[in-house]
Design a protein around this motif. Structure first.
Motif, PDB file in Angstrom:
ATOM      1  N   VAL A   1      16.049  50.227  40.943  1.00  0.00           N
ATOM      2  CA  VAL A   1      15.796  48.990  40.209  1.00  0.00           C
ATOM      3  C   VAL A   1      14.831  48.142  41.024  1.00  0.00           C
TER       4      VAL A   1
ATOM      5  N   CYS B   1      18.651  58.862  38.686  1.00  0.00           N
ATOM      6  CA  CYS B   1      18.632  57.403  38.831  1.00  0.00           C
ATOM      7  C   CYS B   1      17.312  56.939  39.442  1.00  0.00           C
TER       8      CYS B   1
ATOM      9  N   VAL C   1      25.271  51.799  42.472  1.00  0.00           N
ATOM     10  CA  VAL C   1      25.139  51.758  43.937  1.00  0.00           C
ATOM     11  C   VAL C   1      26.089  52.821  44.465  1.00  0.00           C
TER      12      VAL C   1
ATOM     13  N   HIS D   1      23.280  49.856  33.813  1.00  0.00           N
ATOM     14  CA  HIS D   1      21.971  49.528  34.381  1.00  0.00           C
ATOM     15  C   HIS D   1      21.951  49.505  35.902  1.00  0.00           C
ATOM     16  N   ARG D   2      23.103  49.668  36.528  1.00  0.00           N
ATOM     17  CA  ARG D   2      23.123  49.565  37.988  1.00  0.00           C
ATOM     18  C   ARG D   2      24.151  50.530  38.577  1.00  0.00           C
TER      19      ARG D   2
ATOM     20  N   LEU E   1      13.907  46.315  34.895  1.00  0.00           N
ATOM     21  CA  LEU E   1      14.814  46.049  33.773  1.00  0.00           C
ATOM     22  C   LEU E   1      14.230  44.999  32.834  1.00  0.00           C
TER      23      LEU E   1
ATOM     24  N   GLN F   1      29.041  41.225  31.455  1.00  0.00           N
ATOM     25  CA  GLN F   1      28.837  42.346  32.369  1.00  0.00           C
ATOM     26  C   GLN F   1      30.093  42.654  33.190  1.00  0.00           C
TER      27      GLN F   1
ATOM     28  N   GLN G   1      27.667  49.501  37.184  1.00  0.00           N
ATOM     29  CA  GLN G   1      27.700  48.247  36.440  1.00  0.00           C
ATOM     30  C   GLN G   1      27.034  48.400  35.080  1.00  0.00           C
TER      31      GLN G   1
ATOM     32  N   SER H   1      20.305  49.667  44.551  1.00  0.00           N
ATOM     33  CA  SER H   1      20.647  49.738  43.123  1.00  0.00           C
ATOM     34  C   SER H   1      19.642  50.601  42.374  1.00  0.00           C
ATOM     35  N   CYS H   2      20.171  51.456  41.494  1.00  0.00           N
ATOM     36  CA  CYS H   2      19.296  52.256  40.643  1.00  0.00           C
ATOM     37  C   CYS H   2      19.837  52.277  39.229  1.00  0.00           C
ATOM     38  N   VAL H   3      18.971  52.551  38.262  1.00  0.00           N
ATOM     39  CA  VAL H   3      19.343  52.621  36.860  1.00  0.00           C
ATOM     40  C   VAL H   3      19.183  54.057  36.380  1.00  0.00           C
TER      41      VAL H   3
END
Length: 310
Positions: free
Chosen positions: A283, A280, A181, A178-179, A199, A238, A187, A294-296
């Motif tokens: 987020v 991506c 960077v 979900h993350r 999210l 996590q 992550q 951060s991107c998902v």
């Protein structure tokens, strides 16, 4: 005065049988009055093959085994088995313990404070294989776990793997990465599928948070470590992969308690890099992108299988 008189009269009336019972009770309290303390003897002691983190069965034959116990540094939760088909008795005793903290450990049979036999339990260093799919990514990520360095963290990770938390075998849905960077971390292990940068609520965790353990090594490139909140002792399910050497940022220092490294993932660097390079979406929190970039990945990169293969 009247109360003291009745008390004496009551003592006199107890009789010889009551006095005998009191004496026997006193003997029992001092350790006398019965119980077989004959030292145990061991004829054989064998250990069934197992994996790290999976209970091993120890079978002992001999005599007076009710007076024998086992000590096993490196194999936690030593338990005498008492139910069929492994119900212990005086000539055959069954025990279980779970390898943790060491790959080789000595199991010692003890009777009346004396060691009478030993056996060696050896397991291979544990490996978890996580299969991922989606967002143009398909492959396996192998976690070479450091159970002999970070047993609390590794045991916790294995508990989530074996509970089916990551891949949805628990019936509550699979997790995603979900993350991302760029140049820092990837992550995962906490959120269900999503179609946007907003999210959903994280998947409810199964086990209590663990204490921070920074004995598993440094946050160098291609290591896995546990994610947490600002509370050092808050890690649950996590985890993240270090895309670069992040030791100066994430290892313990005057500025941070550090992040618990628990595995090497260098053998799967190409798959992890593919996740980092997948399409991506930023987020967001309340519609505003997070400040760290951060991107998902969307489509999501989903954990389709997580299994301890060694």
């Amino acid at each position: 005065m009247q109360q003291r008189f009745h008390a004496r009269a009551s003592v006199r009336s107890t009789g010889a049988s009551a006095l005998s019972a009191l004496l026997l009770a006193a003997l029992s309290a001092c350790g006398g009055g019965g119980g077989d303390s004959t030292p145990a003897t061991v004829a054989t002691m064998s250990i069934a093959a197992t994996k790290y983190g999976v209970p091993a069965q120890v079978t002992v034959t001999g005599t007076h085994l009710g007076n024998m116990s086992l000590t096993a540094p490196g194999c936690k939760n030593v338990t005498r088995l008492t139910t069929a088909p492994t119900a212990s008795n005086d000539t055959t005793a069954y025990f279980s313990c779970t390898p943790s903290g060491a790959y080789t450990s000595t199991i010692t049979a003890v009777t009346n404070g004396t060691s009478i036999d030993t056996a060696t339990l050896t397991v291979q260093a544990p490996i978890v294989r996580m299969t991922v799919s989606g967002g143009g990514v398909n492959g396996n990520i192998d976690f070479a776990l450091r159970g002999n360095q970070a047993p609390v963290t590794v045991d916790n990770f294995l508990a989530y793997v074996n509970a089916g938390f990551y891949d949805g075998k628990d019936g509550k849905g699979a997790t995603i990465f979900h993350r991302v960077v760029a140049g820092f971390v990837v992550q995962g292990g906490g959120y269900p599928v999503t179609t946007s940068g907003a999210l959903p609520a994280p998947k409810a965790t199964t086990f209590s948070p663990i204490n921070l353990e920074t004995t598993g090594g440094s946050n160098v490139q291609w290591t896995a470590a546990m994610a947490r909140t600002s509370d050092a002792n808050s890690a649950t399910s996590q985890f993240f992969f270090n895309l670069a050497n992040n030791a100066s940022i994430l290892d313990p220092s005057s500025k941070t308690a550090g992040y618990a490294v628990f595995a090497d993932v260098s053998a799967s660097a190409s798959v992890i890099q593919a996740i980092a390079s997948a399409p991506c979406t930023l987020v967001t929190a309340n519609g505003v992108p997070l400040g760290d970039g951060s991107c998902v990945p969307i489509p999501n990169v989903v954990v389709t299988s997580a299994t301890q293969i060694q």
